[in-house]
Design a protein around this motif. Structure first.
Motif, PDB file in Angstrom:
ATOM      1  N   LEU A 110       4.951   0.010   6.274  1.00 30.81           N
ATOM      2  CA  LEU A 110       3.545   0.146   5.909  1.00 30.81           C
ATOM      3  C   LEU A 110       2.872  -1.209   6.029  1.00 30.81           C
ATOM      4  O   LEU A 110       3.303  -2.179   5.404  1.00 30.81           O
ATOM      5  CB  LEU A 110       3.414   0.679   4.479  1.00 30.81           C
ATOM      6  N   GLU A 111       1.834  -1.284   6.845  1.00 34.60           N
ATOM      7  CA  GLU A 111       1.038  -2.499   6.935  1.00 34.60           C
ATOM      8  C   GLU A 111       0.252  -2.683   5.631  1.00 34.60           C
ATOM      9  O   GLU A 111       0.104  -1.733   4.854  1.00 34.60           O
ATOM     10  CB  GLU A 111       0.067  -2.396   8.123  1.00 34.60           C
ATOM     11  N   PRO A 112      -0.260  -3.889   5.359  1.00 31.85           N
ATOM     12  CA  PRO A 112      -1.023  -4.093   4.127  1.00 31.85           C
ATOM     13  C   PRO A 112      -2.098  -3.032   3.952  1.00 31.85           C
ATOM     14  O   PRO A 112      -2.935  -2.816   4.832  1.00 31.85           O
ATOM     15  CB  PRO A 112      -1.620  -5.486   4.318  1.00 31.85           C
ATOM     16  N   THR A 113      -2.052  -2.354   2.790  1.00 33.14           N
ATOM     17  CA  THR A 113      -2.899  -1.197   2.511  1.00 33.14           C
ATOM     18  C   THR A 113      -3.489  -1.327   1.111  1.00 33.14           C
ATOM     19  O   THR A 113      -2.776  -1.712   0.177  1.00 33.14           O
ATOM     20  CB  THR A 113      -2.051   0.101   2.588  1.00 33.14           C
ATOM     21  N   PRO A 114      -4.766  -1.007   0.921  1.00 33.38           N
ATOM     22  CA  PRO A 114      -5.330  -1.058  -0.433  1.00 33.38           C
ATOM     23  C   PRO A 114      -4.529  -0.179  -1.394  1.00 33.38           C
ATOM     24  O   PRO A 114      -4.152   0.945  -1.053  1.00 33.38           O
ATOM     25  CB  PRO A 114      -6.753  -0.527  -0.245  1.00 33.38           C
ATOM     26  N   ASP A 152      -1.815   7.894  -2.269  1.00 29.34           N
ATOM     27  CA  ASP A 152      -1.123   8.995  -1.595  1.00 29.34           C
ATOM     28  C   ASP A 152      -0.438   8.521  -0.318  1.00 29.34           C
ATOM     29  O   ASP A 152       0.694   8.915  -0.020  1.00 29.34           O
ATOM     30  CB  ASP A 152      -2.102  10.126  -1.271  1.00 29.34           C
ATOM     31  N   ARG A 153      -1.120   7.677   0.420  1.00 28.29           N
ATOM     32  CA  ARG A 153      -0.542   7.163   1.670  1.00 28.29           C
ATOM     33  C   ARG A 153       0.688   6.297   1.383  1.00 28.29           C
ATOM     34  O   ARG A 153       1.715   6.408   2.051  1.00 28.29           O
ATOM     35  CB  ARG A 153      -1.590   6.365   2.431  1.00 28.29           C
ATOM     36  N   ILE A 154       0.578   5.423   0.384  1.00 32.62           N
ATOM     37  CA  ILE A 154       1.701   4.535   0.041  1.00 32.62           C
ATOM     38  C   ILE A 154       2.878   5.347  -0.476  1.00 32.62           C
ATOM     39  O   ILE A 154       4.029   5.124  -0.088  1.00 32.62           O
ATOM     40  CB  ILE A 154       1.245   3.487  -0.990  1.00 32.62           C
TER      41      ILE A 154
END
Length: 581
Positions: free
Chosen positions: A264-268, A273-275
Protein backbone atom coordinates in the motif's frame (compact mmCIF):
# COMPACT_ATOMS: atom_id res chain seq x y z
CA UNK A 1 29.42 -66.50 12.99
CA UNK A 2 26.86 -67.92 15.48
CA UNK A 3 23.41 -68.74 14.14
CA UNK A 4 20.22 -67.06 15.45
CA UNK A 5 17.66 -69.27 17.18
CA UNK A 6 14.95 -70.55 14.83
CA UNK A 7 12.07 -68.65 16.50
CA UNK A 8 13.95 -65.33 16.58
CA UNK A 9 15.02 -65.65 12.94
CA UNK A 10 11.46 -66.38 11.86
CA UNK A 11 10.15 -63.37 13.80
CA UNK A 12 12.68 -61.01 12.21
CA UNK A 13 11.81 -62.21 8.72
CA UNK A 14 8.09 -61.70 9.32
CA UNK A 15 8.73 -58.20 10.74
CA UNK A 16 10.83 -57.24 7.71
CA UNK A 17 8.18 -58.50 5.32
CA UNK A 18 5.48 -56.51 7.12
CA UNK A 19 7.62 -53.38 7.18
CA UNK A 20 8.45 -53.64 3.49
CA UNK A 21 4.78 -54.21 2.64
CA UNK A 22 3.70 -51.14 4.63
CA UNK A 23 6.49 -49.11 3.06
CA UNK A 24 5.51 -50.21 -0.46
CA UNK A 25 1.89 -49.30 0.22
CA UNK A 26 2.98 -45.92 1.57
CA UNK A 27 5.22 -45.21 -1.42
CA UNK A 28 2.64 -46.40 -3.90
CA UNK A 29 0.06 -44.12 -2.36
CA UNK A 30 2.32 -41.07 -2.60
CA UNK A 31 1.63 -38.82 -5.60
CA UNK A 32 4.33 -38.02 -8.11
CA UNK A 33 5.66 -34.58 -7.10
CA UNK A 34 5.98 -33.64 -10.76
CA UNK A 35 2.42 -34.70 -11.57
CA UNK A 36 0.33 -33.43 -8.66
CA UNK A 37 0.56 -31.01 -5.72
CA UNK A 38 1.50 -32.35 -2.32
CA UNK A 39 -1.69 -33.04 -0.32
CA UNK A 40 -2.37 -31.06 2.84
CA UNK A 41 -0.81 -32.60 5.95
CA UNK A 42 -3.06 -34.39 8.40
CA UNK A 43 -3.83 -32.73 11.72
CA UNK A 44 -1.12 -33.27 14.32
CA UNK A 45 -3.34 -35.40 16.56
CA UNK A 46 -3.85 -37.98 13.76
CA UNK A 47 -0.13 -38.52 13.19
CA UNK A 48 1.77 -41.45 14.63
CA UNK A 49 4.36 -39.40 16.45
CA UNK A 50 7.21 -40.42 18.72
CA UNK A 51 7.54 -37.85 21.49
CA UNK A 52 9.64 -38.10 24.62
CA UNK A 53 9.14 -35.43 27.27
CA UNK A 54 12.12 -34.23 29.26
CA UNK A 55 13.26 -31.45 31.50
CA UNK A 56 15.42 -29.67 28.91
CA UNK A 57 13.96 -26.61 27.22
CA UNK A 58 13.43 -26.56 23.49
CA UNK A 59 14.17 -29.35 20.99
CA UNK A 60 17.11 -31.71 20.85
CA UNK A 61 17.79 -34.89 18.89
CA UNK A 62 18.59 -38.14 20.64
CA UNK A 63 18.67 -41.90 19.93
CA UNK A 64 16.19 -44.16 21.68
CA UNK A 65 16.61 -47.86 20.85
CA UNK A 66 18.40 -46.86 17.67
CA UNK A 67 15.52 -44.67 16.42
CA UNK A 68 15.92 -40.91 16.04
CA UNK A 69 13.20 -39.10 18.00
CA UNK A 70 12.35 -35.55 18.98
CA UNK A 71 12.83 -34.68 22.63
CA UNK A 72 10.69 -31.83 23.93
CA UNK A 73 10.22 -30.20 27.28
CA UNK A 74 6.86 -31.02 28.77
CA UNK A 75 5.83 -27.41 28.22
CA UNK A 76 6.67 -27.60 24.51
CA UNK A 77 4.85 -30.83 23.65
CA UNK A 78 1.54 -29.15 22.94
CA UNK A 79 2.98 -26.70 20.41
CA UNK A 80 6.17 -28.19 18.98
CA UNK A 81 6.49 -29.77 15.50
CA UNK A 82 6.54 -33.57 15.74
CA UNK A 83 8.94 -36.15 14.32
CA UNK A 84 7.04 -38.82 12.37
CA UNK A 85 7.86 -42.41 11.57
CA UNK A 86 7.89 -42.94 7.80
CA UNK A 87 8.29 -46.71 7.84
CA UNK A 88 12.08 -46.41 7.75
CA UNK A 89 13.30 -43.49 9.98
CA UNK A 90 11.74 -40.77 12.08
CA UNK A 91 12.86 -37.29 11.02
CA UNK A 92 11.77 -33.77 11.96
CA UNK A 93 9.68 -32.11 9.27
CA UNK A 94 10.30 -28.62 7.87
CA UNK A 95 6.54 -28.07 8.25
CA UNK A 96 4.31 -29.43 11.01
CA UNK A 97 1.23 -31.53 10.48
CA UNK A 98 -1.25 -28.72 11.08
CA UNK A 99 -2.60 -25.72 9.17
CA UNK A 100 -0.11 -23.53 11.04
CA UNK A 101 3.65 -23.35 11.21
CA UNK A 102 4.93 -24.05 14.72
CA UNK A 103 8.49 -23.57 15.89
CA UNK A 104 9.81 -24.25 19.38
CA UNK A 105 12.96 -23.73 21.36
CA UNK A 106 14.61 -21.02 19.24
CA UNK A 107 13.67 -17.87 21.15
CA UNK A 108 16.73 -15.63 21.37
CA UNK A 109 17.49 -13.36 24.30
CA UNK A 110 20.60 -11.47 25.33
CA UNK A 111 21.84 -12.85 28.65
CA UNK A 112 23.07 -10.26 31.15
CA UNK A 113 24.34 -10.42 34.71
CA UNK A 114 22.34 -8.61 37.36
CA UNK A 115 23.84 -5.32 38.44
CA UNK A 116 26.06 -5.83 41.48
CA UNK A 117 26.59 -3.58 44.49
CA UNK A 118 29.10 -0.77 44.09
CA UNK A 119 31.01 1.09 46.78
CA UNK A 120 30.03 4.75 46.81
CA UNK A 121 33.44 6.13 47.72
CA UNK A 122 34.96 4.26 44.75
CA UNK A 123 32.17 4.80 42.18
CA UNK A 124 29.61 7.34 43.41
CA UNK A 125 27.93 7.98 40.04
CA UNK A 126 25.46 5.70 38.23
CA UNK A 127 24.45 6.55 34.64
CA UNK A 128 21.95 4.82 32.36
CA UNK A 129 19.60 5.38 29.46
CA UNK A 130 15.92 5.68 30.30
CA UNK A 131 13.93 2.69 29.04
CA UNK A 132 10.19 2.51 28.40
CA UNK A 133 10.03 -0.89 26.67
CA UNK A 134 7.60 -3.44 28.08
CA UNK A 135 8.25 -6.48 25.85
CA UNK A 136 9.75 -8.54 28.66
CA UNK A 137 6.61 -8.42 30.81
CA UNK A 138 4.38 -9.68 27.99
CA UNK A 139 6.77 -12.50 27.12
CA UNK A 140 7.02 -13.55 30.78
CA UNK A 141 3.23 -13.56 30.94
CA UNK A 142 2.96 -15.71 27.81
CA UNK A 143 5.42 -18.21 29.31
CA UNK A 144 3.69 -18.39 32.68
CA UNK A 145 0.31 -18.79 31.01
CA UNK A 146 1.75 -22.03 29.58
CA UNK A 147 2.89 -23.09 33.08
CA UNK A 148 6.52 -22.59 32.11
CA UNK A 149 9.02 -20.43 33.96
CA UNK A 150 10.61 -17.98 31.49
CA UNK A 151 14.30 -18.31 30.83
CA UNK A 152 16.13 -15.81 33.07
CA UNK A 153 17.48 -13.88 30.06
CA UNK A 154 13.89 -13.10 29.03
CA UNK A 155 13.29 -11.20 32.28
CA UNK A 156 14.34 -7.55 32.21
CA UNK A 157 13.39 -6.09 35.57
CA UNK A 158 12.89 -2.51 34.41
CA UNK A 159 10.48 -3.62 31.68
CA UNK A 160 8.48 -5.60 34.21
CA UNK A 161 8.23 -2.53 36.46
CA UNK A 162 7.51 -0.09 33.64
CA UNK A 163 4.66 -2.20 32.28
CA UNK A 164 2.36 -0.58 34.84
CA UNK A 165 1.13 3.02 34.88
CA UNK A 166 1.86 4.95 38.08
CA UNK A 167 0.21 8.02 39.53
CA UNK A 168 3.18 10.38 39.46
CA UNK A 169 2.74 14.15 39.37
CA UNK A 170 2.24 15.32 35.76
CA UNK A 171 4.83 17.35 33.88
CA UNK A 172 3.78 20.96 33.46
CA UNK A 173 5.00 21.95 29.99
CA UNK A 174 6.18 20.41 26.74
CA UNK A 175 9.41 22.41 27.03
CA UNK A 176 10.25 20.78 30.38
CA UNK A 177 8.50 17.49 29.71
CA UNK A 178 9.31 15.54 32.90
CA UNK A 179 8.33 15.56 36.53
CA UNK A 180 10.37 13.57 39.07
CA UNK A 181 9.04 11.76 42.13
CA UNK A 182 11.46 10.28 44.68
CA UNK A 183 10.72 7.97 47.61
CA UNK A 184 13.15 6.25 50.01
CA UNK A 185 11.91 3.40 52.21
CA UNK A 186 13.16 0.17 53.85
CA UNK A 187 13.92 -2.77 51.57
CA UNK A 188 11.32 -5.53 52.06
CA UNK A 189 13.87 -8.27 51.42
CA UNK A 190 17.12 -6.95 52.95
CA UNK A 191 16.82 -5.69 56.56
CA UNK A 192 18.96 -2.63 57.16
CA UNK A 193 18.96 -1.56 53.50
CA UNK A 194 16.71 0.91 51.71
CA UNK A 195 15.14 1.26 48.29
CA UNK A 196 15.28 4.52 46.36
CA UNK A 197 12.41 4.79 43.88
CA UNK A 198 12.83 7.42 41.14
CA UNK A 199 9.62 7.97 39.19
CA UNK A 200 9.49 10.04 36.00
CA UNK A 201 6.28 11.21 34.33
CA UNK A 202 6.27 12.50 30.76
CA UNK A 203 4.23 15.40 29.44
CA UNK A 204 0.96 14.26 27.89
CA UNK A 205 0.18 15.57 24.41
CA UNK A 206 -3.49 16.36 23.83
CA UNK A 207 -5.07 14.65 20.83
CA UNK A 208 -6.14 17.97 19.32
CA UNK A 209 -2.59 19.30 19.31
CA UNK A 210 -0.61 16.20 18.51
CA UNK A 211 1.56 16.26 15.34
CA UNK A 212 0.69 14.50 12.11
CA UNK A 213 1.75 10.85 11.92
CA UNK A 214 3.44 9.47 8.80
CA UNK A 215 3.44 5.73 9.47
CA UNK A 216 4.70 2.75 7.51
CA UNK A 217 3.54 -0.68 8.68
CA UNK A 218 6.33 -3.17 7.94
CA UNK A 219 4.72 -6.60 8.23
CA UNK A 220 6.51 -9.93 8.33
CA UNK A 221 4.55 -12.38 6.14
CA UNK A 222 7.11 -15.18 6.11
CA UNK A 223 6.24 -18.78 6.83
CA UNK A 224 7.19 -18.52 10.47
CA UNK A 225 4.35 -16.01 10.95
CA UNK A 226 1.71 -18.60 10.05
CA UNK A 227 0.44 -19.13 13.59
CA UNK A 228 -2.67 -17.85 15.35
CA UNK A 229 -0.51 -15.79 17.73
CA UNK A 230 1.42 -14.18 14.88
CA UNK A 231 0.04 -12.86 11.56
CA UNK A 232 -3.68 -13.15 12.48
CA UNK A 233 -2.94 -11.22 15.69
CA UNK A 234 -0.84 -8.70 13.73
CA UNK A 235 -3.84 -7.98 11.50
CA UNK A 236 -6.17 -7.39 14.44
CA UNK A 237 -3.58 -5.28 16.24
CA UNK A 238 -2.94 -2.95 13.29
CA UNK A 239 -6.69 -2.61 12.71
CA UNK A 240 -7.01 -1.39 16.30
CA UNK A 241 -4.17 1.08 15.82
CA UNK A 242 -5.79 2.39 12.65
CA UNK A 243 -8.84 3.42 14.70
CA UNK A 244 -6.61 5.80 16.71
CA UNK A 245 -5.54 7.76 13.61
CA UNK A 246 -7.40 10.50 11.76
CA UNK A 247 -7.49 12.13 8.34
CA UNK A 248 -4.27 14.12 8.74
CA UNK A 249 -2.30 10.92 9.33
CA UNK A 250 -1.10 8.59 6.58
CA UNK A 251 -0.39 4.87 6.43
CA UNK A 252 1.70 2.80 4.02
CA UNK A 253 2.26 -0.96 4.13
CA UNK A 254 5.34 -2.97 3.19
CA UNK A 255 5.40 -6.75 3.49
CA UNK A 256 8.32 -9.12 3.36
CA UNK A 257 8.78 -12.87 3.02
CA UNK A 258 11.09 -14.36 0.38
CA UNK A 259 10.97 -10.90 -1.19
CA UNK A 260 9.80 -7.50 0.01
CA UNK A 261 7.17 -5.40 -1.66
CA UNK A 262 4.91 -2.39 -1.20
CA UNK A 263 1.36 -3.53 -0.49
CA UNK A 264 0.00 0.00 0.00
CA UNK A 265 1.41 3.36 -1.03
CA UNK A 266 1.05 6.22 1.49
CA UNK A 267 -2.71 6.59 2.04
CA UNK A 268 -4.75 8.93 4.26
CA UNK A 269 -5.74 7.11 7.45
CA UNK A 270 -9.31 8.22 6.83
CA UNK A 271 -9.43 5.66 3.98
CA UNK A 272 -9.83 2.91 6.58
CA UNK A 273 -11.72 0.48 4.35
CA UNK A 274 -8.98 0.53 1.73
CA UNK A 275 -6.21 0.05 4.31
CA UNK A 276 -8.08 -2.72 6.13
CA UNK A 277 -8.71 -4.54 2.85
CA UNK A 278 -4.96 -4.67 2.19
CA UNK A 279 -4.26 -5.90 5.73
CA UNK A 280 -7.00 -8.53 5.50
CA UNK A 281 -5.52 -10.03 2.29
CA UNK A 282 -2.12 -10.68 3.84
CA UNK A 283 -0.99 -14.30 4.04
CA UNK A 284 2.14 -16.01 5.35
CA UNK A 285 4.65 -18.11 3.46
CA UNK A 286 8.30 -18.22 2.41
CA UNK A 287 11.60 -17.18 3.96
CA UNK A 288 12.27 -13.88 5.72
CA UNK A 289 13.88 -11.07 3.74
CA UNK A 290 13.54 -8.65 6.64
CA UNK A 291 16.44 -6.40 5.74
CA UNK A 292 15.04 -5.63 2.29
CA UNK A 293 11.66 -4.95 3.88
CA UNK A 294 13.24 -2.44 6.24
CA UNK A 295 14.91 -0.65 3.31
CA UNK A 296 11.64 -0.31 1.42
CA UNK A 297 9.75 0.81 4.52
CA UNK A 298 12.23 3.59 5.23
CA UNK A 299 12.12 4.65 1.59
CA UNK A 300 8.33 5.03 1.78
CA UNK A 301 8.59 6.97 5.04
CA UNK A 302 11.13 9.34 3.51
CA UNK A 303 8.99 9.72 0.38
CA UNK A 304 6.14 11.02 2.55
CA UNK A 305 8.39 12.73 5.15
CA UNK A 306 6.82 15.48 7.26
CA UNK A 307 9.44 17.71 8.93
CA UNK A 308 6.88 18.90 11.49
CA UNK A 309 5.28 15.52 12.13
CA UNK A 310 6.17 12.08 13.44
CA UNK A 311 7.74 9.81 10.83
CA UNK A 312 7.82 6.22 12.02
CA UNK A 313 8.20 2.68 10.73
CA UNK A 314 6.29 0.10 12.80
CA UNK A 315 7.76 -3.37 12.40
CA UNK A 316 5.52 -6.35 13.23
CA UNK A 317 7.48 -9.62 13.29
CA UNK A 318 8.76 -12.60 15.24
CA UNK A 319 12.26 -11.37 14.40
CA UNK A 320 13.38 -14.26 12.20
CA UNK A 321 15.50 -12.55 9.52
CA UNK A 322 17.16 -15.18 7.34
CA UNK A 323 17.47 -13.59 3.90
CA UNK A 324 19.61 -10.58 2.98
CA UNK A 325 21.37 -8.69 5.78
CA UNK A 326 21.16 -10.98 8.81
CA UNK A 327 24.01 -9.53 10.87
CA UNK A 328 22.65 -7.71 13.92
CA UNK A 329 25.40 -5.10 13.66
CA UNK A 330 24.65 -4.37 9.99
CA UNK A 331 20.94 -3.99 10.69
CA UNK A 332 21.57 -1.80 13.73
CA UNK A 333 23.92 0.41 11.73
CA UNK A 334 21.37 0.85 8.96
CA UNK A 335 18.57 1.72 11.39
CA UNK A 336 20.85 4.15 13.22
CA UNK A 337 21.66 6.00 9.99
CA UNK A 338 17.98 6.28 9.12
CA UNK A 339 17.28 7.60 12.61
CA UNK A 340 19.59 10.48 11.83
CA UNK A 341 17.29 11.41 8.93
CA UNK A 342 14.33 11.78 11.30
CA UNK A 343 12.58 8.44 10.70
CA UNK A 344 12.16 6.37 13.86
CA UNK A 345 11.47 2.65 14.26
CA UNK A 346 9.15 0.90 16.72
CA UNK A 347 8.97 -2.88 17.03
CA UNK A 348 6.00 -5.11 17.81
CA UNK A 349 7.05 -8.69 18.53
CA UNK A 350 4.70 -11.64 18.10
CA UNK A 351 4.74 -15.36 18.86
CA UNK A 352 6.88 -17.81 20.81
CA UNK A 353 9.27 -20.56 19.77
CA UNK A 354 11.13 -18.51 17.18
CA UNK A 355 11.05 -15.05 18.72
CA UNK A 356 14.27 -13.09 18.23
CA UNK A 357 14.06 -10.70 21.16
CA UNK A 358 17.76 -9.86 20.99
CA UNK A 359 17.40 -8.44 17.48
CA UNK A 360 14.11 -6.70 18.23
CA UNK A 361 15.63 -4.90 21.21
CA UNK A 362 18.67 -3.85 19.20
CA UNK A 363 16.56 -2.46 16.35
CA UNK A 364 14.22 -0.53 18.64
CA UNK A 365 17.03 0.94 20.72
CA UNK A 366 18.97 2.08 17.65
CA UNK A 367 15.82 3.24 15.87
CA UNK A 368 14.69 5.68 18.60
CA UNK A 369 11.59 3.64 19.30
CA UNK A 370 10.08 1.26 21.82
CA UNK A 371 9.84 -2.52 21.68
CA UNK A 372 6.57 -4.17 22.74
CA UNK A 373 5.57 -7.83 22.70
CA UNK A 374 1.98 -8.61 21.73
CA UNK A 375 0.84 -11.96 23.09
CA UNK A 376 -2.93 -11.35 23.31
CA UNK A 377 -5.56 -9.09 21.81
CA UNK A 378 -5.76 -7.45 25.24
CA UNK A 379 -2.08 -6.53 25.03
CA UNK A 380 -2.66 -5.12 21.54
CA UNK A 381 -5.42 -2.94 22.97
CA UNK A 382 -3.17 -1.74 25.81
CA UNK A 383 -0.25 -0.88 23.54
CA UNK A 384 -2.02 0.42 20.45
CA UNK A 385 -5.28 1.86 21.81
CA UNK A 386 -5.00 2.79 25.49
CA UNK A 387 -1.37 3.90 25.09
CA UNK A 388 -1.43 4.86 21.41
CA UNK A 389 -0.16 8.40 21.92
CA UNK A 390 2.78 7.25 24.04
CA UNK A 391 3.57 4.49 21.53
CA UNK A 392 3.56 6.82 18.52
CA UNK A 393 4.40 10.33 19.68
CA UNK A 394 7.69 11.07 21.49
CA UNK A 395 8.03 14.02 23.85
CA UNK A 396 11.80 13.66 24.30
CA UNK A 397 14.70 11.67 22.88
CA UNK A 398 18.13 10.64 24.15
CA UNK A 399 16.86 10.67 27.74
CA UNK A 400 19.57 9.81 30.29
CA UNK A 401 19.60 9.59 34.07
CA UNK A 402 22.59 10.09 36.32
CA UNK A 403 22.47 9.55 40.09
CA UNK A 404 25.28 10.67 42.37
CA UNK A 405 25.24 9.12 45.87
CA UNK A 406 26.55 10.93 48.91
CA UNK A 407 29.36 8.86 50.56
CA UNK A 408 28.53 10.50 53.87
CA UNK A 409 25.07 8.88 53.85
CA UNK A 410 25.33 5.83 51.56
CA UNK A 411 28.07 3.21 51.57
CA UNK A 412 26.84 0.96 48.73
CA UNK A 413 24.22 0.91 45.98
CA UNK A 414 23.00 -1.21 43.11
CA UNK A 415 20.66 -0.32 40.27
CA UNK A 416 17.90 -2.93 39.94
CA UNK A 417 17.59 -3.73 36.23
CA UNK A 418 18.62 -1.59 33.24
CA UNK A 419 21.62 -3.87 32.60
CA UNK A 420 21.32 -3.39 28.82
CA UNK A 421 20.98 0.39 29.20
CA UNK A 422 24.08 1.24 31.22
CA UNK A 423 26.17 4.23 30.09
CA UNK A 424 29.60 5.54 30.95
CA UNK A 425 29.77 8.51 33.29
CA UNK A 426 31.03 10.85 30.57
CA UNK A 427 28.24 9.73 28.21
CA UNK A 428 25.76 11.74 30.25
CA UNK A 429 27.04 15.13 29.09
CA UNK A 430 27.89 13.99 25.56
CA UNK A 431 25.04 14.91 23.22
CA UNK A 432 26.36 12.59 20.55
CA UNK A 433 25.63 9.51 22.68
CA UNK A 434 22.27 7.93 21.87
CA UNK A 435 19.83 7.04 24.65
CA UNK A 436 16.18 6.12 25.13
CA UNK A 437 13.06 7.95 24.03
CA UNK A 438 9.95 8.71 26.08
CA UNK A 439 6.46 8.98 24.60
CA UNK A 440 3.53 11.17 25.49
CA UNK A 441 2.31 10.65 29.06
CA UNK A 442 4.59 7.69 29.79
CA UNK A 443 5.78 6.88 33.29
CA UNK A 444 9.27 5.46 33.84
CA UNK A 445 10.58 4.03 37.11
CA UNK A 446 14.06 3.22 38.35
CA UNK A 447 14.83 1.56 41.70
CA UNK A 448 18.13 1.48 43.57
CA UNK A 449 18.89 -0.68 46.59
CA UNK A 450 21.26 1.20 48.93
CA UNK A 451 23.12 0.45 52.14
CA UNK A 452 23.17 3.43 54.50
CA UNK A 453 26.45 4.20 56.23
CA UNK A 454 26.71 1.78 59.14
CA UNK A 455 24.27 -0.68 57.56
CA UNK A 456 24.86 -4.32 56.47
CA UNK A 457 27.49 -4.15 53.76
CA UNK A 458 27.54 -6.49 50.77
CA UNK A 459 31.23 -5.75 50.11
CA UNK A 460 33.85 -5.71 52.86
CA UNK A 461 36.60 -3.12 53.25
CA UNK A 462 40.00 -3.63 51.68
CA UNK A 463 42.99 -3.85 54.01
CA UNK A 464 44.74 -0.89 52.41
CA UNK A 465 41.70 1.17 51.45
CA UNK A 466 41.65 4.81 52.38
CA UNK A 467 39.01 5.80 54.93
CA UNK A 468 35.75 7.21 53.60
CA UNK A 469 35.89 11.00 53.15
CA UNK A 470 33.93 13.11 55.60
CA UNK A 471 30.71 14.54 54.16
CA UNK A 472 30.73 18.23 53.35
CA UNK A 473 28.83 20.47 55.73
CA UNK A 474 25.09 20.35 55.07
CA UNK A 475 25.35 17.43 52.66
CA UNK A 476 24.49 14.64 55.13
CA UNK A 477 20.82 15.57 54.72
CA UNK A 478 20.98 14.24 51.15
CA UNK A 479 21.38 10.62 50.12
CA UNK A 480 22.05 11.61 46.56
CA UNK A 481 21.25 13.81 43.58
CA UNK A 482 19.30 12.93 40.42
CA UNK A 483 19.98 14.52 37.04
CA UNK A 484 17.90 13.93 33.89
CA UNK A 485 19.26 15.02 30.52
CA UNK A 486 17.02 15.03 27.43
CA UNK A 487 16.51 16.50 23.97
CA UNK A 488 13.21 17.73 22.59
CA UNK A 489 12.09 15.64 19.56
CA UNK A 490 13.25 18.16 16.95
CA UNK A 491 16.37 19.35 18.78
CA UNK A 492 19.96 18.13 18.91
CA UNK A 493 20.86 20.04 22.07
CA UNK A 494 20.16 18.52 25.47
CA UNK A 495 18.54 20.11 28.51
CA UNK A 496 18.88 19.29 32.22
CA UNK A 497 16.47 18.65 35.12
CA UNK A 498 17.75 18.00 38.67
CA UNK A 499 16.19 16.64 41.86
CA UNK A 500 17.77 15.93 45.29
CA UNK A 501 17.22 12.71 47.23
CA UNK A 502 16.76 14.32 50.62
CA UNK A 503 15.29 13.51 54.01
CA UNK A 504 11.86 14.75 52.95
CA UNK A 505 11.55 11.78 50.58
CA UNK A 506 12.19 9.17 53.31
CA UNK A 507 9.69 6.84 54.99
CA UNK A 508 10.43 4.94 58.19
CA UNK A 509 8.48 1.79 57.25
CA UNK A 510 7.86 -0.04 54.00
CA UNK A 511 4.12 0.08 54.76
CA UNK A 512 4.27 3.90 54.99
CA UNK A 513 5.78 4.38 51.52
CA UNK A 514 3.53 5.56 48.66
CA UNK A 515 1.37 2.77 47.30
CA UNK A 516 2.82 3.03 43.78
CA UNK A 517 6.35 2.87 45.20
CA UNK A 518 5.52 -0.31 47.11
CA UNK A 519 3.89 -1.91 44.07
CA UNK A 520 6.86 -1.06 41.82
CA UNK A 521 9.25 -2.52 44.41
CA UNK A 522 7.13 -5.67 44.57
CA UNK A 523 7.22 -6.14 40.80
CA UNK A 524 10.99 -5.61 40.86
CA UNK A 525 11.35 -8.25 43.57
CA UNK A 526 9.28 -10.72 41.55
CA UNK A 527 11.36 -10.10 38.43
CA UNK A 528 14.59 -10.59 40.36
CA UNK A 529 13.22 -13.88 41.74
CA UNK A 530 12.56 -15.08 38.19
CA UNK A 531 16.15 -14.15 37.32
CA UNK A 532 17.55 -16.26 40.14
CA UNK A 533 17.03 -14.21 43.30
CA UNK A 534 20.70 -13.50 43.88
CA UNK A 535 20.02 -10.30 45.82
CA UNK A 536 16.53 -10.98 47.16
CA UNK A 537 17.41 -12.61 50.48
CA UNK A 538 14.53 -14.76 51.68
CA UNK A 539 11.88 -13.12 49.50
CA UNK A 540 9.36 -15.70 48.26
CA UNK A 541 6.47 -15.74 45.80
CA UNK A 542 4.13 -15.72 48.80
CA UNK A 543 5.80 -12.55 50.07
CA UNK A 544 5.32 -10.99 46.64
CA UNK A 545 1.64 -11.90 46.68
CA UNK A 546 1.16 -10.29 50.08
CA UNK A 547 2.95 -7.06 49.16
CA UNK A 548 1.24 -6.78 45.77
CA UNK A 549 -2.20 -7.33 47.27
CA UNK A 550 -1.60 -4.60 49.87
CA UNK A 551 -0.37 -2.14 47.22
CA UNK A 552 -2.79 -2.96 44.40
CA UNK A 553 -4.96 0.14 44.89
CA UNK A 554 -7.08 1.39 42.00
CA UNK A 555 -6.82 -0.97 39.07
CA UNK A 556 -9.12 0.27 36.32
CA UNK A 557 -7.65 -1.94 33.60
CA UNK A 558 -6.99 -5.00 35.77
CA UNK A 559 -3.22 -5.02 35.15
CA UNK A 560 -2.34 -5.37 38.82
CA UNK A 561 -4.90 -8.12 39.40
CA UNK A 562 -3.40 -9.96 36.45
CA UNK A 563 0.03 -9.59 38.04
CA UNK A 564 -1.20 -11.46 41.12
CA UNK A 565 -2.32 -14.31 38.87
CA UNK A 566 1.11 -14.39 37.23
CA UNK A 567 2.80 -14.72 40.61
CA UNK A 568 0.53 -17.67 41.40
CA UNK A 569 1.33 -19.15 37.99
CA UNK A 570 5.05 -18.79 38.73
CA UNK A 571 4.60 -20.77 41.96
CA UNK A 572 2.88 -23.56 40.02
CA UNK A 573 5.45 -23.54 37.22
CA UNK A 574 8.32 -23.73 39.70
CA UNK A 575 6.69 -26.74 41.37
CA UNK A 576 6.24 -28.45 38.01
CA UNK A 577 9.85 -27.72 37.05
CA UNK A 578 11.04 -29.23 40.36
CA UNK A 579 9.10 -32.43 39.63
CA UNK A 580 10.78 -32.76 36.22
CA UNK A 581 14.28 -32.61 37.68
Amino acid sequence: MPRLPQALATGLVLALVAACTDSDKHLAAMPDPAAAPVPEAKPAQEAQDIVVTGSSRGITSQQVSGTPVTVLSSASVASAPMARTRGYVAQPEPRPASPYYRDTGRDKFTATQQNAFKIVREEPVSTFSLDVDTASYSFVRASLNQNVLPQPAAVRTEEMVNYFPYDYAPARTAEQPFSTSVAVFPSPWSPGRKLVRIGVKGYEIQRATRPRANLVFLIDTSGSMNEPSKLPLVKRSLAMLLDQLDGKDSVAIVTYAGQAGTALEPTPASSKDRILAVIDRLGAGGSTAGAEGIRQAYALAEQNFDPKGVNRVILATDGDFNVGITSDNELKGYVERERGKGVFLSVLGFGMGNYNDALMQALAQNGNGAAAYIDTIGEARKTLVDEATSTLFPIAKDVKIQVEFNPGAVSEYRLIGYETRMLNRDDFDNDKVDAGDVGSGQTVTAIYEVTPVGGPRAIGDLRYAEPAPAAAAGQTAELGFVKIRYKLPKSDTSRLITTPIDRETMFARFEDAPRDARFAATVAGFAELLRGGRYNGRLSFDDVLGMASAARGEDDFGYRSEFLQLVRAAKTARSMAALEQ
